[in-house]
Every structure is written in C-alpha cells, then in structure tokens.
Design a protein around this motif. Structure first.
Motif, PDB file in Angstrom:
ATOM      1  N   TYR A 107       0.828  -1.201   0.000  1.00 21.50           N
ATOM      2  CA  TYR A 107       0.000   0.000   0.000  1.00 21.50           C
ATOM      3  C   TYR A 107       0.870   1.261   0.000  1.00 21.50           C
ATOM      4  O   TYR A 107       0.570   2.238  -0.695  1.00 21.50           O
ATOM      5  N   ASP A 108       1.946   1.238   0.793  1.00 25.83           N
ATOM      6  CA  ASP A 108       2.841   2.403   0.849  1.00 25.83           C
ATOM      7  C   ASP A 108       3.489   2.654  -0.515  1.00 25.83           C
ATOM      8  O   ASP A 108       3.610   3.809  -0.960  1.00 25.83           O
ATOM      9  N   ALA A 109       3.910   1.574  -1.188  1.00 29.80           N
ATOM     10  CA  ALA A 109       4.516   1.705  -2.513  1.00 29.80           C
ATOM     11  C   ALA A 109       3.509   2.234  -3.526  1.00 29.80           C
ATOM     12  O   ALA A 109       3.835   3.055  -4.390  1.00 29.80           O
ATOM     13  N   THR A 110       2.263   1.775  -3.415  1.00 30.63           N
ATOM     14  CA  THR A 110       1.210   2.251  -4.311  1.00 30.63           C
ATOM     15  C   THR A 110       0.974   3.740  -4.139  1.00 30.63           C
ATOM     16  O   THR A 110       0.775   4.478  -5.118  1.00 30.63           O
ATOM     17  N   ALA A 111       1.014   4.219  -2.890  1.00 32.32           N
ATOM     18  CA  ALA A 111       0.840   5.651  -2.627  1.00 32.32           C
ATOM     19  C   ALA A 111       1.969   6.466  -3.260  1.00 32.32           C
ATOM     20  O   ALA A 111       1.731   7.537  -3.836  1.00 32.32           O
ATOM     21  N   LYS A 112       3.191   5.969  -3.191  1.00 31.58           N
ATOM     22  CA  LYS A 112       4.317   6.665  -3.816  1.00 31.58           C
ATOM     23  C   LYS A 112       4.152   6.714  -5.331  1.00 31.58           C
ATOM     24  O   LYS A 112       4.470   7.712  -5.983  1.00 31.58           O
ATOM     25  N   ASN A 113       3.634   5.625  -5.890  1.00 33.99           N
ATOM     26  CA  ASN A 113       3.499   5.550  -7.344  1.00 33.99           C
ATOM     27  C   ASN A 113       2.471   6.528  -7.901  1.00 33.99           C
ATOM     28  O   ASN A 113       2.531   6.895  -9.078  1.00 33.99           O
ATOM     29  N   ALA A 114       1.524   6.934  -7.069  1.00 39.64           N
ATOM     30  CA  ALA A 114       0.494   7.861  -7.540  1.00 39.64           C
ATOM     31  C   ALA A 114       1.100   9.147  -8.073  1.00 39.64           C
ATOM     32  O   ALA A 114       0.560   9.766  -9.002  1.00 39.64           O
ATOM     33  N   ALA A 115       2.241   9.549  -7.511  1.00 32.66           N
ATOM     34  CA  ALA A 115       2.891  10.789  -7.953  1.00 32.66           C
ATOM     35  C   ALA A 115       4.069  10.543  -8.883  1.00 32.66           C
ATOM     36  O   ALA A 115       4.392  11.398  -9.716  1.00 32.66           O
ATOM     37  N   ALA A 116       4.714   9.371  -8.778  1.00 36.92           N
ATOM     38  CA  ALA A 116       5.999   9.175  -9.451  1.00 36.92           C
ATOM     39  C   ALA A 116       5.948   8.250 -10.666  1.00 36.92           C
ATOM     40  O   ALA A 116       6.725   8.413 -11.606  1.00 36.92           O
ATOM     41  N   CYS A 117       5.069   7.266 -10.665  1.00 36.72           N
ATOM     42  CA  CYS A 117       5.081   6.246 -11.717  1.00 36.72           C
ATOM     43  C   CYS A 117       4.521   6.811 -13.026  1.00 36.72           C
ATOM     44  O   CYS A 117       3.498   7.498 -13.024  1.00 36.72           O
ATOM     45  N   GLY A 176       5.124   0.166 -21.297  1.00 40.20           N
ATOM     46  CA  GLY A 176       5.622  -0.219 -19.991  1.00 40.20           C
ATOM     47  C   GLY A 176       5.494   0.906 -18.998  1.00 40.20           C
ATOM     48  O   GLY A 176       4.717   1.852 -19.185  1.00 40.20           O
ATOM     49  N   VAL A 177       6.267   0.778 -17.916  1.00 41.36           N
ATOM     50  CA  VAL A 177       6.228   1.780 -16.849  1.00 41.36           C
ATOM     51  C   VAL A 177       7.649   2.147 -16.462  1.00 41.36           C
ATOM     52  O   VAL A 177       8.603   1.400 -16.723  1.00 41.36           O
ATOM     53  N   GLN A 178       7.771   3.288 -15.808  1.00 49.89           N
ATOM     54  CA  GLN A 178       9.059   3.707 -15.271  1.00 49.89           C
ATOM     55  C   GLN A 178       8.820   4.599 -14.054  1.00 49.89           C
ATOM     56  O   GLN A 178       7.744   5.167 -13.877  1.00 49.89           O
ATOM     57  N   GLY A 179       9.841   4.684 -13.203  1.00 47.21           N
ATOM     58  CA  GLY A 179       9.749   5.524 -12.019  1.00 47.21           C
ATOM     59  C   GLY A 179       8.860   4.971 -10.928  1.00 47.21           C
ATOM     60  O   GLY A 179       8.405   5.713 -10.058  1.00 47.21           O
ATOM     61  N   CYS A 180       8.622   3.651 -10.933  1.00 51.93           N
ATOM     62  CA  CYS A 180       7.676   3.047  -9.990  1.00 51.93           C
ATOM     63  C   CYS A 180       8.399   2.387  -8.817  1.00 51.93           C
ATOM     64  O   CYS A 180       9.481   1.816  -8.989  1.00 51.93           O
ATOM     65  N   THR A 181       7.777   2.429  -7.649  1.00 54.69           N
ATOM     66  CA  THR A 181       8.259   1.705  -6.486  1.00 54.69           C
ATOM     67  C   THR A 181       7.742   0.284  -6.542  1.00 54.69           C
ATOM     68  O   THR A 181       6.537   0.055  -6.695  1.00 54.69           O
ATOM     69  N   GLY A 182       8.635  -0.690  -6.430  1.00 56.03           N
ATOM     70  CA  GLY A 182       8.290  -2.093  -6.591  1.00 56.03           C
ATOM     71  C   GLY A 182       7.235  -2.567  -5.618  1.00 56.03           C
ATOM     72  O   GLY A 182       7.167  -2.129  -4.472  1.00 56.03           O
ATOM     73  N   GLY A 183       6.397  -3.500  -6.093  1.00 51.17           N
ATOM     74  CA  GLY A 183       5.329  -4.060  -5.293  1.00 51.17           C
ATOM     75  C   GLY A 183       4.047  -3.272  -5.367  1.00 51.17           C
ATOM     76  O   GLY A 183       2.957  -3.813  -5.143  1.00 51.17           O
ATOM     77  N   GLY A 184       4.140  -1.981  -5.685  1.00 49.01           N
ATOM     78  CA  GLY A 184       2.962  -1.132  -5.722  1.00 49.01           C
ATOM     79  C   GLY A 184       2.267  -1.148  -7.064  1.00 49.01           C
ATOM     80  O   GLY A 184       2.896  -1.340  -8.113  1.00 49.01           O
ATOM     81  N   ILE A 185       0.952  -0.939  -7.044  1.00 48.76           N
ATOM     82  CA  ILE A 185       0.197  -0.756  -8.276  1.00 48.76           C
ATOM     83  C   ILE A 185       0.670   0.537  -8.928  1.00 48.76           C
ATOM     84  O   ILE A 185       0.768   1.577  -8.268  1.00 48.76           O
ATOM     85  N   PRO A 186       0.984   0.536 -10.227  1.00 46.49           N
ATOM     86  CA  PRO A 186       1.502   1.757 -10.841  1.00 46.49           C
ATOM     87  C   PRO A 186       0.513   2.916 -10.879  1.00 46.49           C
ATOM     88  O   PRO A 186       0.892   4.068 -10.656  1.00 46.49           O
ATOM     89  N   PHE A 187      -0.784   2.614 -11.182  1.00 46.56           N
ATOM     90  CA  PHE A 187      -1.731   3.689 -11.477  1.00 46.56           C
ATOM     91  C   PHE A 187      -3.004   3.503 -10.644  1.00 46.56           C
ATOM     92  O   PHE A 187      -3.954   2.866 -11.094  1.00 46.56           O
ATOM     93  N   ARG A 188      -2.973   4.062  -9.446  1.00 48.88           N
ATOM     94  CA  ARG A 188      -4.113   3.896  -8.547  1.00 48.88           C
ATOM     95  C   ARG A 188      -5.376   4.537  -9.126  1.00 48.88           C
ATOM     96  O   ARG A 188      -6.483   4.103  -8.839  1.00 48.88           O
ATOM     97  N   ALA A 189      -5.213   5.570  -9.938  1.00 45.32           N
ATOM     98  CA  ALA A 189      -6.345   6.219 -10.605  1.00 45.32           C
ATOM     99  C   ALA A 189      -6.052   6.241 -12.101  1.00 45.32           C
ATOM    100  O   ALA A 189      -5.634   7.258 -12.654  1.00 45.32           O
ATOM    101  N   PRO A 190      -6.259   5.115 -12.809  1.00 45.97           N
ATOM    102  CA  PRO A 190      -5.868   5.052 -14.220  1.00 45.97           C
ATOM    103  C   PRO A 190      -6.683   5.995 -15.087  1.00 45.97           C
ATOM    104  O   PRO A 190      -7.873   6.216 -14.846  1.00 45.97           O
ATOM    105  N   SER A 191      -6.028   6.548 -16.095  1.00 44.97           N
ATOM    106  CA  SER A 191      -6.710   7.420 -17.050  1.00 44.97           C
ATOM    107  C   SER A 191      -6.841   6.773 -18.420  1.00 44.97           C
ATOM    108  O   SER A 191      -7.510   7.310 -19.297  1.00 44.97           O
ATOM    109  N   THR A 192      -6.198   5.608 -18.627  1.00 46.79           N
ATOM    110  CA  THR A 192      -6.288   4.884 -19.894  1.00 46.79           C
ATOM    111  C   THR A 192      -6.476   3.407 -19.612  1.00 46.79           C
ATOM    112  O   THR A 192      -6.172   2.911 -18.524  1.00 46.79           O
ATOM    113  N   GLY A 193      -6.950   2.688 -20.632  1.00 49.47           N
ATOM    114  CA  GLY A 193      -7.088   1.248 -20.495  1.00 49.47           C
ATOM    115  C   GLY A 193      -5.758   0.558 -20.296  1.00 49.47           C
ATOM    116  O   GLY A 193      -5.658  -0.413 -19.544  1.00 49.47           O
ATOM    117  N   ALA A 194      -4.712   1.059 -20.961  1.00 52.47           N
ATOM    118  CA  ALA A 194      -3.385   0.455 -20.812  1.00 52.47           C
ATOM    119  C   ALA A 194      -2.904   0.552 -19.372  1.00 52.47           C
ATOM    120  O   ALA A 194      -2.293  -0.387 -18.842  1.00 52.47           O
TER     121      ALA A 194
END
Length: 443
Positions: free
Chosen positions: A121-131, A139-157
């Motif tokens: 959960y902590d990693a997911t919170a960090k990813n909200a601003a950085a991923c 793909g993705v970049q700038g993400c903290t491992g273990g966390g969901i990259p896009f807690r509020a997705p804006s695209t299907g991808a």
C-alpha cells in the motif's frame, strides 16, 4: 449500473438507477484506489481491510478453508431469467447461459476480501505521484516495486498494467495443472510445475533497479510421459521500449534450447489443445503493442469471487461437459473496471477485440470476452480468485477458458489434488538462465 468517466483521485461519477451520482471530494479511496464505501443499496459492502490474516482452520501447505462455506446463494440466474439481470452479466457469461441449459450463476453475498501487505500500500501511494506510463502501452518507469503503478488510471493500458504488476509475492512455486476438456467432458490432466520469481515484488525495489525484468518464469511439464520434459523460460519485461519479453523453450525430443519470441501473443499455450493463447495466462499476460486500450469505465457486475469451494473440490466433481459444475462456483456483485482492447490497423491476432473486467479492489482481471473476426463472442474466460490470506494477496485460483463454438474448454491452475501454491519457495535469478534450461528438462 454503469460508470462512464475519466477518473481522478478526487472525482468519480456513477449512473445509479438511470441517474448520475457525483461522488466528488467525498469519495474515499482504499489504498489500491477502489471506492471504499458501499454501493447505493449496500449489496456491495464497504472495504474494511479484507482478509489480511490466516483464517480458522488454515494449515501451511494445505488448501485454504472457505471462510464462507455456510453461506447460501441470494440469487440464481439461468437462461430463463438472464434477461432480467443482463446489465450485470458480461456478454460472455450471458452467452454461456444461452448455450448451456445446465449452467447457472449462483450469486452469493459480496465480501471484499482483497488485502495486501502494508508496504505494498505504501509503494502504491508513492506511485500515484511518481510512476509514469511509457508510450501508449509499452511499460512503466519511475515506480516503487510491489505497488500498483496507477491507482487512478486514465487509460485502459494503465489499468491493464495494474493487473500485470499486481502483487503476487516475491517467489513462489505453482502447480499449473491443466485440463483440455472435450465437449463430452473427458480430458487427460497435464501436470505442470511453475517457478516464479518477481523482482518487482521485492520490498525496496524500483522499476529502474531490476534490469528491466519484472518477473522470471519457468514452466516444466511433468506428465503425461509424451509431453514430459518440455520447459519454457520467460524473462518478462517491465518496459518493452527498452527490451521486449525474452523467452526460450527446451524440447526434450530435440534436446536443445531455442528462443521462442512468439511467447507473448496468440500462439497456442502449453498443453492447451489450442484452447488458450500464450497471452491468456493469468487472464492476460502478454505484450500490449498490438491493441488500442480504451478505459470504458466502471460497472457493478456479477463476477467470480472467493472461489474457495471450487479450489477445495475434487476434479471429478468440478469438471463437467461444456463447463465447470455450477454447484462449485461462486459469483458475487462487485465493481469492476471495463477495458476494451481493439486490434490496431495492420496488426494481427486471432482475437481482434477483447473486453476485460478488472476487480477494483485487487486489479485482478476476473472475466474476458473474446470476439472473432466477425465481431461475435468466440471465447469467454473467467478467473476463480481467492484471497491467499496467509501472505496476504488476492489472485486467481484457477482460470477457465470456454470455447463457445466447439463446446470445449481449457482449465488451468488445477492444483486441487496437488500441493497448493507455495509462497515460501526460495529461488534466485541464477535458476532462470537459458544455460540451465536444458538441465531442467533432462529425465
């Protein structure tokens, strides 16, 4: 009930009873970005943390006791009354009910059991601003491992990358036993062992420090004898713009290792009798570059959930002609994200269109509608997920892929009469080198 929206962390809109409900700033999100509150009539409860601890009766290395074994269905949907509930049934599930009079959807009380470790959960919170997403879907970049990259997705991808990078535990061993079932209900079980190492799921990792390998995967066929010894090795990329997935296969008849670049798209999967493609593993696990991905919105739908009864069943109780035994299946009402994948011009895939339904609490894909070239439903896939509460994590416990034209189907992850998934299995990247592949398959 449906939602058509462009969602942000502060604004969410939903159609309720034909009217538009704006949740706005009052919308409270779970650590994974789901709506924390109940739905309008309370049939979907609030998320209160899920099942984050082992349940009564659980024993390590044994299958998971069903926390809801005493519950009874609150609704049964058959071909006779399916029209009444069509807005909450995927087209694929409606097609199953229409084709098989012996099939039904037993709907049970909804339980939002999905839970993950606090550090996820902590990693997911960090990813909200950085991923960040790379390109349209690479793909993705700038993400903290273990966390969901896009807690509020804006695209299907972005939503599908959440599924692909959902927490699965750092190291595990799985018996992915498979049953390619004929229209008459017969099958020969194929016994398969899989080792999985997920650098992205190691606490403290980032997407930029794992050498672009999100996961290592090794699959070995153990039986029957005519198939035994085949081994597949995959290094799955986290950013295809840097390098795509790499794969190798060892064929015991040829006794050599060769590259397998097509283990990313629509070539037939191991021992599937042509009923499943490689990118249908775990509902979707392939390269994303051949499709355009549209985030349609969110809906309340009847989906497979908390499928402990199916996991605890003997295979001769579960496998039936045409479909799994509905007595052993459990559906619940949950909110899901809907993603449409449409083949890009000039690209090729046996499924020109697919619709994915992703659980809001875990990002696990729960259902997929697969369409043929004429735009008609061809296959319907569903995951039968459980909460692995000892870890904790939420993942499919079995996948079933139905061919609505032939009446056959392919069921995978059938460890019911084998050892359950072992999340304490220890391994290292050295075990996943192509040089070691031939030794794995030698008998």
């Amino acid at each position: 009930m449906s939602i058509n929206l462009r969602k942000s962390s502060a604004l969410c809109a939903a159609f309720v009873g034909g009217g538009l409900l704006v949740l706005g700033a009052a919308f409270a999100a779970t650590p994974m970005g789901a709506e924390q509150g109940a739905n309008a009539d309370g049939s979907i409860p609030p998320w209160t943390g899920g099942l984050a601890k082992p349940q009564p009766g659980y024993q390590p290395r044994r299958h998971h006791p069903d926390p809801f074994a005493s519950e009874k269905p609150v609704l049964q949907i058959t071909a006779a009354n399916a029209d009444k509930y069509q807005d909450r049934l995927s087209p694929g599930l409606r097609a199953m009910l229409a084709r098989y009079r012996s099939y039904r959807v037993d709907v049970y009380p909804s339980h939002r059991t999905a839970a993950f470790p606090q550090w996820v959960y902590d990693a997911t919170a960090k990813n909200a601003a950085a991923c960040k997403r790379v390109g349209d879907s690479a793909g993705v970049q700038g993400c903290t491992g273990g966390g969901i990259p896009f807690r509020a997705p804006s695209t299907g991808a972005e939503a599908v990358w959440n599924h692909k990078l959902k927490y699965r535990g750092f190291s595990s061993q799985i018996f992915d036993n498979q049953a390619p079932v004929t229209a008459g209900g017969t099958y020969n079980l194929v016994r398969i062992r899989e080792d999985l190492l997920v650098p992205y799921d190691k606490q403290g990792s980032t997407s930029d420090t794992i050498n672009n390998v999100g996961s290592y995967f090794k699959q070995e066929v153990l039986g029957p004898a005519r198939l035994a010894g085949q081994v597949i090795l995959v290094h799955d990329s986290i950013n295809d713009a840097v390098s795509p997935r790499q794969a190798w296969v060892y064929n015991p008849g040829q006794r050599r290792v060769r590259r397998a670049p097509n283990i990313a798209y629509d070539n037939p999967a191991t021992a599937s009798d042509g009923l499943r493609t490689n990118d249908m593993y775990d509902m979707f696990n392939g390269a994303m570059d051949r499709y355009d991905w549209k985030l349609v919105g969110k809906k309340e739908m009847y989906v497979p959930y908390n499928a402990y009864r199916a996991k605890l069943s003997k295979l001769d109780e579960l496998v039936r002609p045409g479909h799994f035994n509905p007595d052993k299946l459990r559906y619940e009402l949950h909110r899901v994200w809907v993603v449409e994948a449409t083949l890009k011009p000039g690209m090729r895939h046996i499924n020109p269109r697919r619709t994915f339904y992703l659980d809001e609490d875990s990002w696990q894909i729960l259902q997929v509608d697969h369409y043929d070239g004429a735009g008609k439903i061809w296959r319907y896939s569903e995951a039968l997920p459980i909460q692995y509460y000892e870890v904790p994590l939420f993942w499919t416990g079995a996948d079933v892929h139905y061919d609505l034209k032939s009446g056959r189907y392919n069921a995978v992850f059938l460890d019911n009469e084998d050892r359950p998934r072992d999340f304490t299995h220890q391994t290292s990247p050295a075990a996943y080198s192509p040089q070691n592949l031939r030794a794995s398959g030698v008998r």
